[in-house]
Write a protein that holds these residues in place. Sequence first.
Motif, mmCIF file in Angstrom:
data_model
loop_
_atom_site.group_PDB
_atom_site.id
_atom_site.type_symbol
_atom_site.label_atom_id
_atom_site.label_comp_id
_atom_site.label_asym_id
_atom_site.label_seq_id
_atom_site.Cartn_x
_atom_site.Cartn_y
_atom_site.Cartn_z
ATOM 1 N N THR A 1 -15.606 5.616 41.486
ATOM 2 C CA THR A 1 -15.065 6.224 40.204
ATOM 3 C C THR A 1 -15.236 5.830 39.017
ATOM 4 N N PHE A 2 -15.187 4.411 39.102
ATOM 5 C CA PHE A 2 -15.384 3.460 37.599
ATOM 6 C C PHE A 2 -16.823 3.480 37.590
ATOM 7 N N GLY A 3 -17.629 3.329 38.526
ATOM 8 C CA GLY A 3 -18.884 3.428 38.500
ATOM 9 C C GLY A 3 -19.412 4.521 38.045
ATOM 10 N N GLN A 4 -18.971 5.554 38.027
ATOM 11 C CA GLN A 4 -19.478 7.012 37.732
ATOM 12 C C GLN A 4 -19.066 7.472 36.247
ATOM 13 N N SER A 5 -18.383 6.326 35.643
ATOM 14 C CA SER A 5 -17.837 6.420 34.189
ATOM 15 C C SER A 5 -16.702 7.624 34.242
ATOM 16 N N CYS A 6 -16.098 7.892 35.092
ATOM 17 C CA CYS A 6 -15.027 8.700 35.225
ATOM 18 C C CYS A 6 -13.592 7.988 34.569
ATOM 19 N N LYS B 1 -15.153 12.364 41.117
ATOM 20 C CA LYS B 1 -16.542 12.201 41.751
ATOM 21 C C LYS B 1 -16.260 12.490 43.299
ATOM 22 N N ASN B 2 -17.235 12.428 43.834
ATOM 23 C CA ASN B 2 -17.276 12.532 45.468
ATOM 24 C C ASN B 2 -18.232 11.522 45.875
ATOM 25 N N THR B 3 -17.806 10.528 46.925
ATOM 26 C CA THR B 3 -18.766 9.354 47.320
ATOM 27 C C THR B 3 -19.059 9.960 48.950
ATOM 28 N N TYR B 4 -20.141 10.074 49.225
ATOM 29 C CA TYR B 4 -20.740 10.555 50.544
ATOM 30 C C TYR B 4 -21.066 9.047 51.268
ATOM 31 N N GLY B 5 -19.912 8.642 51.945
ATOM 32 C CA GLY B 5 -20.376 7.144 52.816
ATOM 33 C C GLY B 5 -20.156 7.642 54.180
ATOM 34 N N THR B 6 -19.690 6.559 54.656
ATOM 35 C CA THR B 6 -19.284 6.680 56.552
ATOM 36 C C THR B 6 -18.223 7.773 56.465
ATOM 37 N N GLY B 7 -17.383 7.919 55.463
ATOM 38 C CA GLY B 7 -16.482 8.948 55.329
ATOM 39 C C GLY B 7 -16.686 9.693 54.027
ATOM 40 N N GLU C 1 -18.095 20.726 37.637
ATOM 41 C CA GLU C 1 -19.076 20.148 38.180
ATOM 42 C C GLU C 1 -18.619 19.022 39.012
ATOM 43 N N LEU C 2 -19.513 18.604 40.123
ATOM 44 C CA LEU C 2 -19.102 17.428 41.158
ATOM 45 C C LEU C 2 -20.154 16.320 41.002
ATOM 46 N N ARG C 3 -19.792 15.129 40.190
ATOM 47 C CA ARG C 3 -20.584 14.046 40.492
ATOM 48 C C ARG C 3 -20.637 13.447 41.775
ATOM 49 N N VAL C 4 -21.567 13.110 42.281
ATOM 50 C CA VAL C 4 -21.830 12.599 43.591
ATOM 51 C C VAL C 4 -22.654 11.187 43.730
ATOM 52 N N ASP C 5 -22.451 10.568 44.924
ATOM 53 C CA ASP C 5 -22.946 9.045 44.818
ATOM 54 C C ASP C 5 -22.906 8.884 46.628
ATOM 55 N N GLY C 6 -23.346 7.650 46.661
ATOM 56 C CA GLY C 6 -23.206 7.461 48.292
ATOM 57 C C GLY C 6 -24.480 7.777 48.978
ATOM 58 N N GLY C 7 -24.593 7.274 50.135
ATOM 59 C CA GLY C 7 -26.095 7.309 50.973
ATOM 60 C C GLY C 7 -26.436 8.709 51.151
ATOM 61 N N ALA C 8 -25.497 9.347 51.694
ATOM 62 C CA ALA C 8 -25.862 10.998 51.780
ATOM 63 C C ALA C 8 -25.989 11.795 50.571
ATOM 64 N N ARG D 1 -26.209 14.595 40.467
ATOM 65 C CA ARG D 1 -26.490 13.048 41.022
ATOM 66 C C ARG D 1 -27.023 12.226 39.818
ATOM 67 N N PRO D 2 -26.431 10.967 39.815
ATOM 68 C CA PRO D 2 -26.986 10.274 38.779
ATOM 69 C C PRO D 2 -28.238 9.381 39.114
ATOM 70 N N LYS D 3 -28.875 8.836 38.140
ATOM 71 C CA LYS D 3 -29.811 8.203 38.418
ATOM 72 C C LYS D 3 -29.654 6.767 39.192
ATOM 73 N N VAL D 4 -28.485 6.387 38.997
ATOM 74 C CA VAL D 4 -27.864 5.108 39.649
ATOM 75 C C VAL D 4 -26.766 5.574 40.605
ATOM 76 N N THR D 5 -27.052 5.637 42.124
ATOM 77 C CA THR D 5 -26.086 6.131 42.883
ATOM 78 C C THR D 5 -25.456 5.014 43.572
ATOM 79 N N GLU D 6 -25.862 3.943 43.174
ATOM 80 C CA GLU D 6 -25.041 2.690 43.899
ATOM 81 C C GLU D 6 -23.806 2.370 43.093
ATOM 82 N N THR D 7 -22.981 3.548 42.859
ATOM 83 C CA THR D 7 -22.049 3.498 41.765
ATOM 84 C C THR D 7 -20.839 2.693 42.309
ATOM 85 N N THR D 8 -20.788 2.688 43.711
ATOM 86 C CA THR D 8 -19.504 1.814 44.362
ATOM 87 C C THR D 8 -19.775 0.336 43.921
#
Length: 497
Positions: free
Chosen positions: A248-253, A260-266, A403-410, A430-437
């Motif tokens: 969330t911090f990396g997405q500048s929220c 934001k939503n992160t698509y990781g293992t969960g 809008e939904l900001r997204v990141d994570g592998g998926a 989807r941002p240019k840098v998706t390694e937001t975590t």
Amino acid sequence: MANYILSLDQGTTSSRAILFDVEGHPVDSAQQEFKQHYPQPGWVEHDPEDIWRSQSEVMAEVLRSQGVSANELAGIGITNQRETTLLWDRLTGEPLHNAIVWQDRRTAEHIDRLKAEGLEATFQQKTGLVLDAYFSGSKISWLLEHVPGARERAERGELAFGTVDSWLIYRLSGGEVHVTDVTNASRTLLFNIHKLDWDGELLEIFGIPRSLLPEVRSSSEVYCHTRHEALPNPVPVAGIAGDQQAATFGQSCFEAGQGKNTYGTGCFLMLNTGSSPIPSKNQLLTTVAWQQAGDLKYALEGSIFVAGAVVQWLRDELGLISRAEDVERLASSVPDSGGVVLVPAFTGLGAPHWDQYARGTILGLTRGTGAAHLARAALEGIAYQVSDVIRAMESDSGVPLSELRVDGGASQNDLLMQFQADILGVPVVRPKVTETTALGAAYLAGLATGFWRDTAELSAHWQIERRFEPKMERAGREVLLERWRRALERAKDWGQP
């Protein structure tokens, strides 16, 4: 001259190290998967030494690859899988047992007993969390009861509990520092998010001695300096945040109402609610977002237990794909799921349902169902779960999603992102840098060490890579959502003893 921030991203299935420059761009990264242990159905463990070894090796690898010395690092930030519970000897650093992973359900009956005692409201009011086996509290209690001698040694002050961030800092500091930050503390069921301290009543309920717990610090400050062979000169470890708060911090929220939503293992959705915690009426979590430079932010969060893990299941257990990236090509080979719905409740359902006895379910199979239909249904099952959480979040906050900001592998899966936009009826960005975590942890460390001035400078780094506009008609969306709701009802409560 410090030119970089190093981020250690310790996840559920792998450890990563990413080097960021002053523009917030990833310069290089290294990643290493480690073994998952499943001693019994519903149990998930990690070897703490595997966590440390893999994280230590990727850190050394990325520095060696770029020829970066300790003197070129302004600091190190840590982000980690949350709730995963470790217990170790304070003097020797030896783990007493495998780490109990956040996905683990072995303490579900313990949680049921606490619910039967009418304690749910107490926990929710103090911690902002629902009473569930997902969190660390009941896991610590299990370790104290089941590891021989653990309770007695804990009472004597010989043992240390930590989430993964605490374990890494303990090892990075050469065993000198036992700390956590407010974000990780807020995920234990033991931390009062209003008083920002461990809660004596909750500790007593779980039978956990206070001496076991780490000191709670802010998310952005210097906690220690490294003592590690890959870093001959000490480097400040200066940022900690649990993975979703870091993303969330990396997405500048940074402002209330951004999420934001992160698509990781969960899958994890987080909405910044500002300086005040908002109690949820829809079984979402109220949690600490971060504490930085005296500024404390809270958030609403919806946690989905299985997202990217369903793709791993297709790969590892069913053998339908050889690499996780192959799922998009397979799923795209059919126009739809052929009526198949896959509810990926392998370890129960998280928000907003919180059914620890739900189990994975596949419905709508016919003789014409093939691997591609299953792959597509698996991806759609991720998006449906996200939709459920978004609607609950909108209800609690009173703010409709724009809008939904997204990141994570998926989030790199275009098919999934388009279906997500379609089923939500709002754009997915989807941002240019998706390694937001990892970026969020880097940002927190960089702010503490003066590598970056303030959050306004960080906001200027955020750039859009692709925007997915919804294409599905409302009527079609409602048909699919109704089918999903019917499938959910069949998955619920299946594993009830």
